[in-house]
Design a protein around this motif. Sequence first.
Motif, short mmCIF file in Angstrom:
data_model
loop_
_atom_site.label_atom_id
_atom_site.label_comp_id
_atom_site.label_asym_id
_atom_site.label_seq_id
_atom_site.Cartn_x
_atom_site.Cartn_y
_atom_site.Cartn_z
N LEU A 1 72.63 17.41 -50.20
CA LEU A 1 73.66 16.69 -49.47
C LEU A 1 74.39 15.78 -50.44
CD1 LEU A 1 71.86 15.50 -46.18
CD2 LEU A 1 73.71 17.16 -46.32
N ARG A 2 75.63 15.48 -50.14
CA ARG A 2 76.37 14.49 -50.92
C ARG A 2 76.84 13.39 -49.98
NH1 ARG A 2 81.86 14.81 -54.60
NH2 ARG A 2 82.85 14.88 -52.54
N LEU A 3 76.39 12.20 -50.25
CA LEU A 3 76.82 11.05 -49.49
C LEU A 3 78.01 10.39 -50.18
CD1 LEU A 3 73.37 9.38 -48.66
CD2 LEU A 3 74.56 11.24 -47.47
N SER A 4 78.86 9.78 -49.36
CA SER A 4 80.00 9.05 -49.88
C SER A 4 79.98 7.64 -49.34
CB SER A 4 81.31 9.73 -49.49
OG SER A 4 81.41 11.02 -50.04
N CYS A 5 80.39 6.71 -50.17
CA CYS A 5 80.54 5.32 -49.76
C CYS A 5 81.97 4.93 -50.08
CB CYS A 5 79.56 4.43 -50.51
SG CYS A 5 79.73 2.67 -50.16
N THR A 6 82.74 4.69 -49.04
CA THR A 6 84.13 4.33 -49.25
C THR A 6 84.34 2.88 -48.83
OG1 THR A 6 84.71 5.14 -47.05
CG2 THR A 6 84.93 6.67 -48.89
N THR A 7 85.37 2.30 -49.35
CA THR A 7 85.62 0.90 -49.06
C THR A 7 87.10 0.61 -48.99
OG1 THR A 7 85.19 -1.36 -49.78
CG2 THR A 7 85.63 0.26 -51.48
N ASN B 1 88.25 4.52 -54.59
CA ASN B 1 87.38 3.54 -53.91
C ASN B 1 86.16 4.21 -53.28
OD1 ASN B 1 88.85 1.27 -54.57
ND2 ASN B 1 90.03 1.27 -52.68
N THR B 2 85.55 5.08 -54.02
CA THR B 2 84.44 5.86 -53.47
C THR B 2 83.30 5.96 -54.47
OG1 THR B 2 85.96 7.19 -52.14
CG2 THR B 2 83.76 8.06 -52.43
N VAL B 3 82.09 5.81 -53.96
CA VAL B 3 80.88 6.06 -54.73
C VAL B 3 80.14 7.20 -54.06
CG1 VAL B 3 78.64 5.13 -55.41
CG2 VAL B 3 80.68 3.72 -55.61
N TYR B 4 79.64 8.11 -54.87
CA TYR B 4 78.96 9.30 -54.35
C TYR B 4 77.47 9.26 -54.69
CZ TYR B 4 83.80 10.94 -54.34
OH TYR B 4 85.15 11.06 -54.14
N LEU B 5 76.70 9.87 -53.84
CA LEU B 5 75.29 10.09 -54.13
C LEU B 5 75.00 11.56 -53.87
CD1 LEU B 5 72.59 8.77 -54.96
CD2 LEU B 5 72.05 8.62 -52.52
N GLN B 6 74.88 12.32 -54.94
CA GLN B 6 74.53 13.73 -54.84
C GLN B 6 73.01 13.84 -54.77
OE1 GLN B 6 76.49 16.55 -54.61
NE2 GLN B 6 74.56 17.67 -54.35
N MET B 7 72.51 14.44 -53.71
CA MET B 7 71.08 14.54 -53.50
C MET B 7 70.68 16.01 -53.49
SD MET B 7 70.55 11.63 -50.56
CE MET B 7 71.28 12.63 -49.27
N ASP B 8 69.89 16.40 -54.47
CA ASP B 8 69.44 17.78 -54.61
C ASP B 8 67.93 17.87 -54.43
OD1 ASP B 8 71.79 18.02 -57.29
OD2 ASP B 8 72.05 18.74 -55.24
N ASN B 9 67.47 19.07 -54.12
CA ASN B 9 66.04 19.31 -53.97
C ASN B 9 65.40 18.31 -53.02
OD1 ASN B 9 63.62 20.64 -54.37
ND2 ASN B 9 63.13 19.51 -56.24
#
Length: 124
Positions: A17-23, A76-84
Amino acid sequence: VQLQASGGGFVQAGGSLRLSCTTSGSTFRDYTVGWFRQAPGKEREFVAGIRWNSRHTFYGDHVKGRFTISRDNAKNTVYLQMDNLTPEDAAVYSCAAGTMILSSLRNRDAYKYWGQGTQVTVSS
């Protein structure tokens, strides 16, 4: 600074999944941004953090090698790529922003601004 986390959902073990944090707010680029997670009955724990200039990234021991944090200040975005992903990764993930010394990046109390979380569910 108002933060909004998105991208959570349901995934099978081993999936991604890839999470996004926008502001909103023009000063986003000045802040360190961190991801934290909280599972039912557990304390909120540090997942990953990134300095404002992306030169320093930090990860919790439980996600090293599987998660990747990055940011695009122009968006204005930070991502968190989550694998496995594993069932142990299931939690509500929240992003936070603040200014702090490098050694405090993993400390949730060092973050001033918090967004609402996004749920991540991982089936075995």
